[in-house]
Design an enzyme around this catalytic site. Structure first.
Site: not given
Length: 537
Positions: A240, A244, A281, A289, A370
């Protein structure tokens, strides 16, 4: 060759450049890989091998044109294309600078002072630079057996299965990225060990700050006596938001032998240009965010086509080192189609460097939760650790792209993939010579390699001129029943199914004797047996 510290300049483990295996949703195809003169090195001995490259002045944001296709990773800033494997180091340096300026923010070079300790349970890191200092630590979990051990840095305790990592024989370094770059802070008041050194208003985003922290951990491991952890066998993983971070970490430190991002979503692996059309997204949401991306990216959230770089080139920055991208096709918000395009696009650089077997993309999973611990990934995870960190395996990379979220590289690509040799050809000699089949005495020869998955495939066709050269060429082949071409690059096409003909475009028709060029197409259906013919004038 060794550095002043005695550490090998390059990773001593060399991978044999054999045919890669590409398996997508159950179908397996052997991929011919053209090897350059040198074998592919799995990890470098320094953080940035291209630090000494002279990079031309970068464009300013206001002067960037809109380019709907993915930027050509082989095209230098001066408008020429690289022609040899030795060119890649400085081309990678250009991509690095573009990505820092427009996407992630700058990753500073190693600080003036990095010190710390390595024990069987922890690593401490102390940094001092320009009169400022900061520190952080990470927890260590050792596998059974006798060290020194390779290690996988797990961002936020949230990445690949740590039990599987230790069972494979690697240590786990549990790294808290928030100690280096905190979330929940405004862009003008960033907090954490990185920003204590470089300022709370630094334009560098959290992902790059987290990457900087992993690099400093590696610095400390390098300075240790080597009895606990190996200095030249480090991997990184995260899921998640930490996926990244793992993606950026592996791209920007060439000492990392194995990079394993998981379900990284927007601001991770998915191409920026594809996210708006996929329903992932949004870029503005990802940018707002958290300050993950660099401040400069804010001007591109509504116009990613103006970016002079995209994430297929971040993938390429890892080449030829090990890369295992794990993804989830069940959650569109994660942008899995766009991530598969990034992997396929970056894999072209791997292939050009003769290291096509060093990249894996795997989204063919049944559990849609997820960041779930998935049985499908356990064996390839351990195989990657064995190959890149232990030097005891040789499993080929695979592309297992789920049919639920299979991106179409042909829609995004209009550039060819060169065969990069160890030295560039003479000036003005045209396309690079082929290292495939010997040239015919006249006319031309066409060969094809295929990346196939259930429901589709990408074909790359290499055209090699005979001794007399060509001024134009035509390639014919017959597609299997049910196969339909959906996109093409670097050639003109007549027909989309059955018997199809391809002819050169303006820039690649004239070939000298023995020289070669490539074109490609993507299609639905089965690839079957493709047997191309070639004629020329």
């Amino acid at each position: 060759m060794t550095t002043s510290s005695g550490r090998p300049r390059i990773h001593p483990l060399i991978v044999m450049l054999v045919a890669g295996t590409l398996t997508v949703a159950g179908a397996t195809t052997l991929l011919p890989v053209t090897a350059p003169a040198e074998a592919a090195v799995l990890a470098a001995g320094v953080e940035d091998e291209g630090a000494g490259c002279a990079v031309p002045a970068l464009p300013e944001a206001g002067a960037l044109p809109s380019i709907t296709k993915l930027p050509d990773p082989f095209l230098r800033l001066n408008g020429t294309r690289i022609t040899s494997a030795t060119d890649w180091q400085c081309r990678r340096a250009e991509i690095k600078k573009l990505a820092e300026k427009f996407v992630y923010g700058e990753k500073p070079a190693k600080p003036a002072s990095v010190s710390g300790t390595v024990s069987s349970s922890s690593i401490s890191v102390n940094v001092a630079h320009n009169g400022k200092s900061s520190s952080f630590s990470a927890r260590v979990e050792l596998p059974s057996g006798t060290g020194p051990f390779p290690a996988v840095v797990v961002l936020g305790g949230f990445g690949a299965d740590t039990a599987a990592i230790k069972a494979a024989g690697a240590a786990v370094i549990n790294y808290d990225p928030y100690a280096v770059g905190k979330e929940g802070t405004p862009r003008n008041n960033k907090q954490g060990a990185f920003y204590s050194i470089y300022g709370a208003s630094s334009s560098t985003g959290l992902l790059m700050a987290w990457a900087w922290g992993v690099s400093r951990i590696i610095d400390v491991i390098e300075q240790s006596n080597g009895s606990i952890l190996k200095a030249d066998a480090t991997g990184v993983t995260g899921c998640s938001r930490f996926g990244k971070g793992a993606f950026v970490t592996g791209a920007f430190d060439q000492r990392i032998a194995l990079t394993m991002p998981i379900e990284s979503g927007s601001a991770g692996a998915p191409i920026f240009r594809g996210i708006p059309g996929e329903g992932a997204q949004s870029l503005s949401s990802a940018y707002g965010e958290q300050p993950w991306l660099g401040d400069a990216f804010g001007t591109f959230t509504g116009s990613p086509a103006r970016l002079p770089v995209d994430t297929h080139e971040t993938v390429a920055m890892v080449a030829p080192r090990g890369l295992f991208v794990m993804d989830n096709p069940h959650i569109a918000n994660l942008g899995p189609k766009s991530a598969s395009v990034a992997a396929l696009g970056g894999a072209e650089v791997y292939r050009a460097l003769g290291a096509g077997s060093n990249i894996t993309y795997w989204s063919d999973v049944t559990d849609g939760t997820h960041c779930a611990s998935r049985a499908e990934w356990r064996t390839p995870l351990q195989q990657h650790i064995q190959k890149y960190l232990l030097g005891t395996g040789n499993a080929a990379g695979t592309m297992r792209i789920s049919s639920r979220a299979a991106g179409n590289l042909a829609e995004w690509r209009d550039w060819p993939t060169p065969v990069l040799g160890s030295t560039p050809p003479p000036a003005s000699s045209g396309p690079p010579p082929s290292s495939g089949p010997p040239p015919a005495s006249g006319g031309c020869v066409a060969t094809v390699s295929v990346n196939a998955w259930t429901g589709g495939f990408v074909a790359t066709v290499q055209v090699t001129a005979g001794a007399a050269g060509t001024s134009a060429w035509t390639v014919g082949l017959t597609l299997p029943s049910g196969a339909t071409i959906t996109g093409i690059w670097n050639a003109n096409r007549t027909g989309t199914s059955g018997a199809v003909q391809f002819t050169n475009v303006t820039h690649n028709g004239r070939l000298g004797g023995g020289q070669a060029t490539e074109f490609g197409f993507q299609a639905t259906g089965s690839s079957g047996g493709l047997t191309p013919t070639c004629s020329s004038t």
